[in-house]
Design a protein around this motif. Sequence first.
Motif, mmCIF file in Angstrom:
data_model
loop_
_atom_site.group_PDB
_atom_site.id
_atom_site.type_symbol
_atom_site.label_atom_id
_atom_site.label_comp_id
_atom_site.label_asym_id
_atom_site.label_seq_id
_atom_site.Cartn_x
_atom_site.Cartn_y
_atom_site.Cartn_z
ATOM 1 N N ALA A 157 85.531 29.571 58.256
ATOM 2 C CA ALA A 157 86.051 28.449 58.685
ATOM 3 C C ALA A 157 87.418 27.698 58.299
ATOM 4 N N ASP A 158 87.913 28.507 57.224
ATOM 5 C CA ASP A 158 89.244 28.347 56.679
ATOM 6 C C ASP A 158 90.494 28.842 57.963
ATOM 7 N N TRP A 159 90.054 30.193 58.394
ATOM 8 C CA TRP A 159 90.537 30.858 59.143
ATOM 9 C C TRP A 159 90.647 30.268 60.508
ATOM 10 N N LEU A 160 89.366 29.757 61.294
ATOM 11 C CA LEU A 160 89.485 28.828 62.273
ATOM 12 C C LEU A 160 90.414 27.499 62.290
ATOM 13 N N GLN A 161 90.435 26.990 61.100
ATOM 14 C CA GLN A 161 91.049 25.838 60.895
ATOM 15 C C GLN A 161 92.621 25.910 60.952
ATOM 16 N N ASP A 162 92.880 27.482 60.146
ATOM 17 C CA ASP A 162 94.160 27.786 60.032
ATOM 18 C C ASP A 162 94.747 28.155 61.559
ATOM 19 N N ASN A 163 94.185 28.526 62.355
ATOM 20 C CA ASN A 163 94.399 28.920 63.646
ATOM 21 C C ASN A 163 94.197 27.614 64.768
ATOM 22 N N GLY A 164 93.920 26.373 64.240
ATOM 23 C CA GLY A 164 93.833 25.284 65.038
ATOM 24 C C GLY A 164 92.535 25.485 65.905
#
Length: 357
Positions: A157-164
């Motif tokens: 989830a953090d990775w998805l957010q981090d990549n917009g």
Amino acid sequence: MQQIHVDQKSIAHTELTAEDSASLAEGEARLRLQCCALTANNITYALAGFDLKYWSFFPTQAAGKGLVPVWGVAEVVESRSEVLEVGARLYGFYPLAEELVMTPQALGEKGVVDRAAHRAALPGLYNHYGRVTGDDPHRDHLRALFQPLLATSYVLADWLQDNGFFDAEQVIIGSASSKTGLGLCKFLSESTPRPKTIVGLTSAANKGFVESLGTCDQVLTYDAVDTLAHVPSVYVDMAGNAQVKAALHARLADVLKHSAAVGISHWDQFNPGAALEGPKPEFFFAPAQIAKRQKDWGPGVIERKIAESWTGMAASASEWLEVKVHHGLAAAPAVWDAIVAGKSDPREGHIIVFDAD
């Protein structure tokens, strides 16, 4: 000392073996497992054992046979190390076996790292072991079940957010009924910002269960992939089902922003060489995102966030999860067989308890 050997070329075949325990060298400690979890995550470890070096953590002398890594809690029963005292309990990465011999090095006050020579070149995350305080078997069981899976969910989830969200309007989670899938759906639904639409893909048998948790905006069965909204999308695949992946890529080829491979719960339908329309799937490796956040946020922050995430979800898991306890390593092959055959119920969590002699 008993172990479960898994055939590295045909993971459905297992063998319960016994061998003499090795004598300890100076600086080593012997840990006896108290409990470990068996989930679809372990199937992924076996299938990706060579590509991602999972077979290398606990090497065997048996040609073509490997020790699958599991997450669990163990107690130090013998020590020639100043770092670990007899009676200490550690949570971490263990072989599917009754014991592990490690070469511990202190890692602050709360844990150790195994400095065994053969593990030096392997991902450091898996070499870290945390001290476990108190004596609460149920909490140990929840820790073994949830901490590794929900850590992956949180980091995804953090990775998805981090990549917009890769500029996607919808995030599609394959095998949404898996515990990692359930966690990802929940963390995305609670994130700020969050995707416009969260879609869970699952089997017809598990559709009602996933819907009942209320963390997906839409739940579809695998045979309904052709009804997905044709909008910019990200696919996060926990299942590894080649047929479903091909259908999804065909449906969304020109609007699929990213395709991430995480798990292989549908291992018997996995075909990494299959030609696909749209972007080539990329394997998601959680330790890489953790290492990035350690640099971004400083020491200890990502670890604290992961701990908060799994403990929060575990606290509410009693509403839908039944922990199934199996006694003795000899019980593990039957559990393994059920998971490999796809017969495990997402409402259940399986724990192997190593009864004291």
